[in-house]
Design a protein around this motif. Sequence first.
Motif, short mmCIF file in Angstrom:
data_model
loop_
_atom_site.label_atom_id
_atom_site.label_comp_id
_atom_site.label_asym_id
_atom_site.label_seq_id
_atom_site.Cartn_x
_atom_site.Cartn_y
_atom_site.Cartn_z
N GLN A 133 0.82 -1.66 -0.09
CA GLN A 133 0.03 0.16 -0.31
C GLN A 133 1.26 1.43 -0.12
O GLN A 133 0.56 2.14 -0.31
CB GLN A 133 -0.74 0.13 1.52
N ASN A 134 2.15 1.30 0.14
CA ASN A 134 2.83 2.54 0.36
C ASN A 134 4.16 2.31 -0.46
O ASN A 134 5.22 3.58 -0.26
CB ASN A 134 3.78 2.11 2.11
N GLY A 135 3.85 1.65 -1.49
CA GLY A 135 4.72 1.64 -2.69
C GLY A 135 6.02 0.67 -2.49
O GLY A 135 7.39 1.92 -3.35
N ALA A 136 6.15 -0.06 -1.91
CA ALA A 136 7.71 -1.18 -2.22
C ALA A 136 7.43 -1.19 -2.61
O ALA A 136 6.89 -2.46 -3.27
CB ALA A 136 7.77 -1.01 0.08
N LYS A 137 9.16 -1.91 -3.12
CA LYS A 137 8.98 -3.11 -3.94
C LYS A 137 9.82 -4.08 -2.67
O LYS A 137 10.28 -3.83 -1.95
CB LYS A 137 10.20 -3.31 -5.00
N LEU A 138 8.90 -4.90 -3.46
CA LEU A 138 8.41 -6.57 -2.17
C LEU A 138 9.76 -7.94 -3.02
O LEU A 138 9.19 -8.31 -3.85
CB LEU A 138 7.53 -6.81 -1.41
N LEU A 139 10.11 -8.50 -2.49
CA LEU A 139 10.66 -9.77 -2.40
C LEU A 139 10.26 -10.80 -1.03
O LEU A 139 10.48 -10.59 0.40
CB LEU A 139 12.22 -9.81 -2.09
N LEU A 140 9.45 -11.41 -0.92
CA LEU A 140 8.77 -11.66 -0.43
C LEU A 140 9.02 -13.87 0.21
O LEU A 140 9.17 -14.39 -0.97
CB LEU A 140 7.25 -12.46 -0.07
N SER A 141 9.41 -13.92 0.96
CA SER A 141 10.49 -15.18 2.00
C SER A 141 9.60 -15.90 2.50
O SER A 141 8.76 -15.01 3.23
CB SER A 141 11.96 -15.05 1.93
N GLY A 142 9.17 -17.23 2.26
CA GLY A 142 8.45 -18.09 3.53
C GLY A 142 8.47 -19.69 2.77
O GLY A 142 9.44 -19.92 2.14
N ARG A 143 8.19 -20.57 3.60
CA ARG A 143 8.30 -22.00 3.31
C ARG A 143 7.52 -22.30 2.61
O ARG A 143 8.00 -23.14 1.47
CB ARG A 143 8.65 -22.13 4.22
N SER A 144 6.40 -21.57 1.56
CA SER A 144 5.25 -22.71 0.91
C SER A 144 5.61 -21.64 -0.26
O SER A 144 5.23 -20.23 0.00
CB SER A 144 4.11 -22.60 2.22
N HIS A 145 6.01 -22.27 -1.30
CA HIS A 145 5.90 -21.12 -2.66
C HIS A 145 4.63 -21.35 -3.18
O HIS A 145 4.19 -20.02 -3.72
CB HIS A 145 6.35 -22.42 -3.32
N THR B 277 1.02 -3.66 -6.88
CA THR B 277 2.47 -4.56 -6.56
C THR B 277 2.61 -5.09 -7.17
O THR B 277 2.31 -6.79 -6.62
CB THR B 277 2.30 -4.02 -5.02
N GLU B 278 3.94 -5.75 -8.27
CA GLU B 278 4.62 -6.68 -8.59
C GLU B 278 5.94 -7.14 -7.86
O GLU B 278 6.34 -6.70 -7.18
CB GLU B 278 5.27 -6.93 -10.17
N ALA B 279 5.20 -8.40 -6.68
CA ALA B 279 6.14 -8.62 -5.58
C ALA B 279 6.86 -10.17 -5.93
O ALA B 279 6.28 -10.60 -6.36
CB ALA B 279 5.38 -9.66 -4.74
N GLN B 280 8.17 -10.49 -5.67
CA GLN B 280 9.07 -11.63 -5.88
C GLN B 280 8.83 -12.26 -4.67
O GLN B 280 8.69 -11.74 -3.37
CB GLN B 280 10.70 -10.98 -6.61
N THR B 281 9.15 -13.53 -5.47
CA THR B 281 8.79 -14.59 -4.12
C THR B 281 10.17 -15.41 -4.18
O THR B 281 10.64 -16.21 -5.49
CB THR B 281 7.46 -14.98 -4.12
N PHE B 282 10.76 -15.88 -3.54
CA PHE B 282 11.60 -17.28 -2.54
C PHE B 282 11.32 -17.74 -1.61
O PHE B 282 11.20 -17.25 -0.37
CB PHE B 282 12.72 -16.09 -2.80
N ALA B 283 11.11 -19.25 -1.81
CA ALA B 283 10.57 -19.98 -0.92
C ALA B 283 12.08 -20.77 0.02
O ALA B 283 13.18 -21.11 -1.08
CB ALA B 283 9.98 -21.34 -1.57
#
Length: 93
Positions: free
Chosen positions: A33-45, A61-67
Amino acid sequence: TLPFMNQLLSGKTVLLTGATGGIGEATALNLAQNGAKLLLSGRSHAKLSTLAAGLLYAHDTEAQTFAADLSDPAQVSALFDYAAQTFGAAPDI
């Protein structure tokens, strides 16, 4: 959302671990909501993909992910390598 948060976070690259849990997901929504570029990480793809799709739909917001399992030092290293490759530098936050 506090008015100054957008100024502080807009355009900043944020690596968020534990992104698919309750607090992590709420934090991801707030950062988006505040305009950050995101790289989201967690165990579940699967959960990461669902969250990223929701952020794209709701906040454009286009967030990148990395399990990853962050109890494994090799996976932590791989996460930071991915962040540097994806964003061209280490995350701001």
